[in-house]
Design an enzyme around this catalytic site. Structure first.
Site, PDB file in Angstrom:
ATOM      1  N   ASP A 259       0.817  -1.200   0.000  1.00 47.27           N
ATOM      2  CA  ASP A 259       0.000   0.000   0.000  1.00 47.27           C
ATOM      3  C   ASP A 259       0.859   1.262   0.000  1.00 47.27           C
ATOM      4  OD1 ASP A 259      -2.592   1.486   0.552  1.00 47.27           O
ATOM      5  OD2 ASP A 259      -1.476   1.996   2.372  1.00 47.27           O
ATOM      6  N   GLU A 292       1.225  -0.103  -4.955  1.00 48.26           N
ATOM      7  CA  GLU A 292       0.468   1.129  -5.162  1.00 48.26           C
ATOM      8  C   GLU A 292       1.464   2.264  -4.959  1.00 48.26           C
ATOM      9  OE1 GLU A 292      -3.049   3.961  -3.361  1.00 48.26           O
ATOM     10  OE2 GLU A 292      -2.037   2.521  -2.074  1.00 48.26           O
TER      11      GLU A 292
END
EC number: 3.2.1.141
Length: 599
Positions: A259, A292
């Protein structure tokens, strides 16, 4: 499978002689640090010159323990493998892995076969509830289940990005054995399982690290979540490297999604992490690492990472489908067809040029040299849906349902790796709202007010008649976000039929030929259309004509198609009808045409 003492250095680790080694990095702990084990006197701990405090103790698996700080406060193990209750409770000593794996020979699937399904475990009924849904997802054509973060967070409800104990599956979802059963069941169905992990921050409740490991953070670098994690510290790097390895080895996950790595201040550590994992995991396993990264760092995708979420492609597709152009969508609204063409051909729109939304700051690195499978393509995900004030899905936002179906066809049949957000496959209209279950009343109020302030610049959320942003801590907010009841709606089956047909076509005609695939070109057709081609690994030419605008713009597409003589028409979408075709002629009402030419 027993977790060996090495390469693991953090947590309560079983030793060959039956004892347990407790190891805590506590470089700033005040005098009086102690290990408290149920039924035993306190064990004084004294950090060494590297900041580690250690004790070998005779205690069986299942033993509850905590650490007592110098001021008397009791805290859990930051590398706890399981909690007795919630993030403020005692940690539990984990023993050897006694789960009877039914598919120990599973080695995963090649990345080119990936069709990712992002699911929130809590909204799916916990580990057992999601396990029950796996056969239907496999039959649909999904090949990878991606779990939103499961690391222990406060209370029973959370997206997962407020986790504070990265090694402990949250007990609200079920025990560790239930998670292993989910993964084992998936493997038996031919499904890989990936885990979303958060290495860029800790949540605001239950993070006790600053009280005894202050160097874990650096006060000179602020982030939206507080001081940045200090990856300059070897112990910090090791903590997260071991965490990634733990999920891949102990639970047999087939990959990780990292993330928001743009919030990690030491990006070189990401390269080290990939090298570490590739060196530890057996070479025969297909383990996939996905990022990401708002910085669009293409260089990472040649240094151990398989792919990155393609936010640029999402943003332009969202603009084309909804007409929205405020916020970051403004960067994609001026020439959307050209932006979409670049995303299909080269991955990202932003490859080093300035971003108006970011006040002219440059963003990205050149990505046209990367294969299309380096990019994960989605129309929705937890971020792009849930970060909206009211969590609306595209079924509510899209200006035209037929164009949404055309976008689905483009997503699932283009060479980039598709990701489906839970509920898309049956056209769910349930919102995906931001939800929490914090226990501190002051934090609950701060989160509630902060969420309202976040959208205060939007006219509908300001003034005397302002809409209220749903209360994140309300159980009702969580309940509204459960998508599965929409699967019983009368209009759900046409969506399932569409997804199943498209994924079947992808599995048989596209995925086996993606190794070595490269873009040939992509060009805008009018303001809303694109004509793109890719050379597949076997030499065949894959061509797509897509129009996501008014019907009158299809005239330009038909002019292009008329000059083209495909050997086979793989897919054609028409208003009200979608079918995978072996051959046929182009229809004047088509919004997506997918053509294949032999090499």
């Amino acid at each position: 499978m027993t977790v060996p003492p090495e390469p693991y250095t953090h947590g309560a680790l079983p030793l060959p002689d039956g004892r347990t080694r407790f190891r805590l990095w506590a470089p700033s702990a005040a005098p009086g640090l102690a290990l408290l084990i149920d039924g035993q006197p306190p064990i004084a701990l004294h950090p060494d010159s590297d900041g580690y405090a250690e004790a070998d103790v005779a205690c069986p698996p299942g033993t509850r323990y905590r650490y007592r700080l110098g001021d008397g406060q009791l805290v859990p193990d930051p590398a706890s493998r399981q909690q007795d209750g919630d993030v403020h409770g005692a940690s539990i000593v984990a023993g050897p892995d006694d789960y009877a794996w039914q598919h120990p020979a599973w080695s995963g699937r090649p990345w080119r076969e990936s069709v990712i399904y992002e699911a929130h475990v809590g909204l799916s009924g916990g580990f057992d509830g999601l396990t029950a849904r796996l056969p239907g997802l496999a039959a649909l054509g999904i090949t990878v289940i991606e779990l939103m973060p499961i690391a222990d967070f406060p209370g029973p409800r959370n997206w997962g990005y407020d986790g504070v104990l990265p090694y402990a599956p949250d007990t609200a979802y079920g025990p560790p054995q239930a998670l292993k059963h989910l993964i084992d069941t998936a493997h038996g169905l031919g499904l890989s399982v990936m885990l979303d992990v958060v290495y860029n921050h800790f949540g605001p409740e239950g993070n006790y690290l600053p009280q005894y490991a202050a160097p874990f953070f650096r006060e000179d670098v602020p982030t939206p979540w507080g001081p940045a994690i200090d990856f300059r510290q070897p112990a910090v790097r090791r903590y997260f490297e071991e965490n990634a390895l733990y999920w891949l080895m102990e639970y047999r996950f087939d990959g990780l999604r990292l993330d928001a790595v743009h919030a990690i201040e030491d990006p070189d550590w990401l390269v080290e992490l990939a090298q570490f994992l590739r060196g530890q995991v057996p070479a025969h396993r297909h383990v996939h690492l996905v990022l990401e990264n708002d910085d669009n760092r293409a260089s990472l995708l040649t240094q151990g990472y398989d792919a990155q979420w393609n936010d640029d492609a999402h943003h332009v597709l969202h603009h084309l489908l909804t007409g929205e152009s405020r916020g970051y969508y403004a960067d994609y609204a001026e020439r959307p067809a050209q932006a979409l063409a670049r995303c299909l051909a080269e991955g990202w729109l932003y490859q080093g040029q300035p971003s108006p939304y970011r006040q002219g700051a440059t963003r990205g690195e050149p990505s046209g040299h990367l294969p299309p499978t380096s990019f994960v393509l989605f129309l929705q995900n937890h971020d792009q849906t849930g970060n909206r004030a009211r969590g609306e899905r595209l079924t509510e936002l899209a200006e035209n349902a037929e164009r949404l179906r055309a976008a689905v066809a483009l997503q699932l049949l283009s060479p980039q790796i598709p990701l489906i957000f839970m509920g898309e496959e049956f056209g769910s209209r349930a919102p995906f709202l931001y939800f929490t279950s914090h226990t501190d009343p002051a934090l609950v109020q701060a989160v509630r007010e902060g969420r309202q302030r976040e959208f205060a610049a939007f006219p509908e959320f300001s003034g005397d008649d302002a809409l209220k942003v749903p209360d994140p801590n309300s159980e009702y907010t969580w309940a509204q976000s459960v998508p599965w009841r929409d699967g019983e709606r009368p209009d759900a089956q046409p969506w399932r039929t569409l997804y199943e047909a498209l994924l079947h076509l992808r599995q048989h005609a596209i995925a086996p030929r993606l190794t070595g695939a490269r873009s040939v070109f992509a060009r805008a057709v009018g303001r809303h259309g694109v004509h793109a081609q890719w050379r597949l690994g076997d030499g065949a030419l894959l061509t797509v004509y897509v129009n996501l605008g008014p019907v009158r713009e299809q005239l330009a597409q038909r002019a292009l198609a008329a000059a083209h003589s495909p050997s086979s028409l793989l897919f054609e979408s028409r208003a009200g009808a979608f079918a995978a075709l072996a051959s046929g002629s182009l229809c004047s009402e088509s919004t997506v045409w997918l053509l294949e030419e032999a090499s």
